[in-house]
Scaffold this motif. Structure first.
Motif, PDB file in Angstrom:
ATOM      1  N   THR A  21       0.872  -1.186   0.075  1.00 27.26           N
ATOM      2  CA  THR A  21       0.064  -0.053  -0.121  1.00 27.26           C
ATOM      3  C   THR A  21       0.977   1.254   0.124  1.00 27.26           C
ATOM      4  N   ASP A  22       0.466   2.384   0.028  1.00 27.19           N
ATOM      5  CA  ASP A  22       1.084   3.726   0.040  1.00 27.19           C
ATOM      6  C   ASP A  22       1.637   3.878   1.196  1.00 27.19           C
ATOM      7  N   SER A  23       0.831   3.328   2.247  1.00 28.26           N
ATOM      8  CA  SER A  23       1.591   3.661   3.648  1.00 28.26           C
ATOM      9  C   SER A  23       2.634   2.836   3.887  1.00 28.26           C
ATOM     10  N   GLU A  24       2.546   1.356   3.285  1.00 26.54           N
ATOM     11  CA  GLU A  24       3.739   0.340   3.385  1.00 26.54           C
ATOM     12  C   GLU A  24       4.868   1.073   2.609  1.00 26.54           C
ATOM     13  N   ARG A  25       4.579   1.349   1.409  1.00 23.72           N
ATOM     14  CA  ARG A  25       5.657   2.101   0.607  1.00 23.72           C
ATOM     15  C   ARG A  25       6.353   3.302   1.591  1.00 23.72           C
ATOM     16  N   ALA A  26       5.730   4.035   2.216  1.00 25.26           N
ATOM     17  CA  ALA A  26       6.437   5.088   2.848  1.00 25.26           C
ATOM     18  C   ALA A  26       7.096   4.618   3.946  1.00 25.26           C
ATOM     19  N   VAL A  27       6.876   3.411   4.429  1.00 23.18           N
ATOM     20  CA  VAL A  27       7.655   2.859   5.561  1.00 23.18           C
ATOM     21  C   VAL A  27       8.901   2.326   4.893  1.00 23.18           C
ATOM     22  N   MET A  28       8.796   1.570   3.883  1.00 23.15           N
ATOM     23  CA  MET A  28       9.942   1.098   2.951  1.00 23.15           C
ATOM     24  C   MET A  28      10.842   2.226   2.485  1.00 23.15           C
ATOM     25  N   GLN A  29      10.475   3.452   2.291  1.00 23.22           N
ATOM     26  CA  GLN A  29      11.516   4.422   1.883  1.00 23.22           C
ATOM     27  C   GLN A  29      12.117   4.806   3.454  1.00 23.22           C
ATOM     28  N   GLN A  30      11.534   4.986   4.410  1.00 19.09           N
ATOM     29  CA  GLN A  30      12.073   5.250   5.567  1.00 19.09           C
ATOM     30  C   GLN A  30      12.891   4.006   5.827  1.00 19.09           C
ATOM     31  N   HIS A  31      12.864   3.017   5.614  1.00 18.90           N
ATOM     32  CA  HIS A  31      13.611   1.824   6.051  1.00 18.90           C
ATOM     33  C   HIS A  31      14.855   1.884   5.231  1.00 18.90           C
ATOM     34  N   ALA A  32      14.878   2.284   3.897  1.00 22.05           N
ATOM     35  CA  ALA A  32      15.955   2.493   3.069  1.00 22.05           C
ATOM     36  C   ALA A  32      16.711   3.536   3.582  1.00 22.05           C
ATOM     37  N   ALA A  33      16.187   4.721   4.043  1.00 21.14           N
ATOM     38  CA  ALA A  33      16.983   5.676   4.345  1.00 21.14           C
ATOM     39  C   ALA A  33      17.552   5.404   5.851  1.00 21.14           C
ATOM     40  N   TYR A  34      16.979   4.705   6.576  1.00 21.08           N
ATOM     41  CA  TYR A  34      17.609   4.240   7.891  1.00 21.08           C
ATOM     42  C   TYR A  34      18.745   3.441   7.749  1.00 21.08           C
ATOM     43  N   LEU A  35      18.524   2.434   6.687  1.00 19.06           N
ATOM     44  CA  LEU A  35      19.869   1.708   6.661  1.00 19.06           C
ATOM     45  C   LEU A  35      21.106   2.013   5.919  1.00 19.06           C
ATOM     46  N   THR A  36      20.675   3.016   4.974  1.00 18.07           N
ATOM     47  CA  THR A  36      21.629   3.923   4.669  1.00 18.07           C
ATOM     48  C   THR A  36      22.493   4.657   5.459  1.00 18.07           C
ATOM     49  N   GLY A  37      21.731   5.424   6.501  1.00 12.91           N
ATOM     50  CA  GLY A  37      22.280   5.922   7.587  1.00 12.91           C
ATOM     51  C   GLY A  37      23.202   4.899   8.240  1.00 12.91           C
ATOM     52  N   ARG A  38      22.800   3.512   8.557  1.00 10.51           N
ATOM     53  CA  ARG A  38      23.591   2.782   9.289  1.00 10.51           C
ATOM     54  C   ARG A  38      24.908   2.283   8.358  1.00 10.51           C
ATOM     55  N   MET A  39      24.574   2.380   7.166  1.00 10.99           N
ATOM     56  CA  MET A  39      25.818   2.058   6.268  1.00 10.99           C
ATOM     57  C   MET A  39      26.742   3.210   5.996  1.00 10.99           C
ATOM     58  N   ASN A  40      26.567   4.333   6.201  1.00 15.17           N
ATOM     59  CA  ASN A  40      27.365   5.421   6.630  1.00 15.17           C
ATOM     60  C   ASN A  40      28.083   5.394   7.752  1.00 15.17           C
ATOM     61  N   GLU A  41      27.532   4.891   8.752  1.00 19.34           N
ATOM     62  CA  GLU A  41      28.489   4.530   9.935  1.00 19.34           C
ATOM     63  C   GLU A  41      29.039   3.355   9.965  1.00 19.34           C
ATOM     64  N   GLY A  42      29.136   2.596   9.009  1.00 16.66           N
ATOM     65  CA  GLY A  42      29.746   1.502   9.054  1.00 16.66           C
ATOM     66  C   GLY A  42      29.224   0.257   9.664  1.00 16.66           C
ATOM     67  N   LYS A  43      27.928   0.342  10.036  1.00 17.76           N
ATOM     68  CA  LYS A  43      27.211  -0.867  10.826  1.00 17.76           C
ATOM     69  C   LYS A  43      26.768  -1.473   9.627  1.00 17.76           C
ATOM     70  N   VAL A  44      26.079  -1.389   8.611  1.00 18.25           N
ATOM     71  CA  VAL A  44      25.726  -1.983   7.566  1.00 18.25           C
ATOM     72  C   VAL A  44      26.571  -2.011   6.274  1.00 18.25           C
ATOM     73  N   ILE A  45      26.955  -3.216   5.945  1.00 24.31           N
ATOM     74  CA  ILE A  45      28.022  -3.399   4.658  1.00 24.31           C
ATOM     75  C   ILE A  45      27.214  -3.307   3.560  1.00 24.31           C
ATOM     76  N   VAL A  46      26.152  -4.175   3.283  1.00 23.15           N
ATOM     77  CA  VAL A  46      25.229  -4.028   2.172  1.00 23.15           C
ATOM     78  C   VAL A  46      23.792  -4.033   2.476  1.00 23.15           C
ATOM     79  N   PHE A  47      22.969  -3.903   1.722  1.00 21.20           N
ATOM     80  CA  PHE A  47      21.394  -4.199   1.884  1.00 21.20           C
ATOM     81  C   PHE A  47      20.570  -4.230   0.604  1.00 21.20           C
ATOM     82  N   GLY A  48      19.594  -4.893   0.557  1.00 18.00           N
ATOM     83  CA  GLY A  48      18.636  -4.727  -0.601  1.00 18.00           C
ATOM     84  C   GLY A  48      17.490  -5.876  -0.697  1.00 18.00           C
TER      85      GLY A  48
END
Length: 96
Positions: A21-48
């Motif tokens: 749904t549109d609301s679920e898509r919004a959550v997944m966009q927040q998810h991608a931004a969150y994991l990108t932030g953890r990636m920038n901290e060196g905590k996440v190596i790769v995701f997708g």
């Protein structure tokens, strides 16, 4: 030296990738931004997303000092509000 973990994000339903749904898509966009932030901290190596013919799911490789730290990362992920994670320690082979 951090330990590595395989994170598998199990969708709330098998058809999620096709019919979110549109609301679920919004959550997944927040998810991608969150994991990108953890990636920038060196905590996440790769995701997708993994487009497994048996059913798509998300994955990430995390580097952390403890499983507790990884569980905190997954608990704070916005995707955890609609999906759930499986966390498995791994013995990563890294370039020298």
């Amino acid at each position: 030296m951090p330990s590595h973990f395989f994170l598998k994000l199990i969708p709330c339903r098998p058809t999620f990738a096709q019919d979110m749904t549109d609301s679920e898509r919004a959550v997944m966009q927040q998810h991608a931004a969150y994991l990108t932030g953890r990636m920038n901290e060196g905590k996440v190596i790769v995701f997708g997303p993994v487009m497994d013919p048996a059913g798509a799911y998300g994955m990430a490789i995390a580097a952390a000092e403890s499983e507790e730290e990884v569980r905190e990362i997954t608990a704070n992920d916005p995707a955890s509000t609609i999906h759930h994670y499986e966390v498995c320690p791994m013995r990563a082979i890294l370039p020298s």
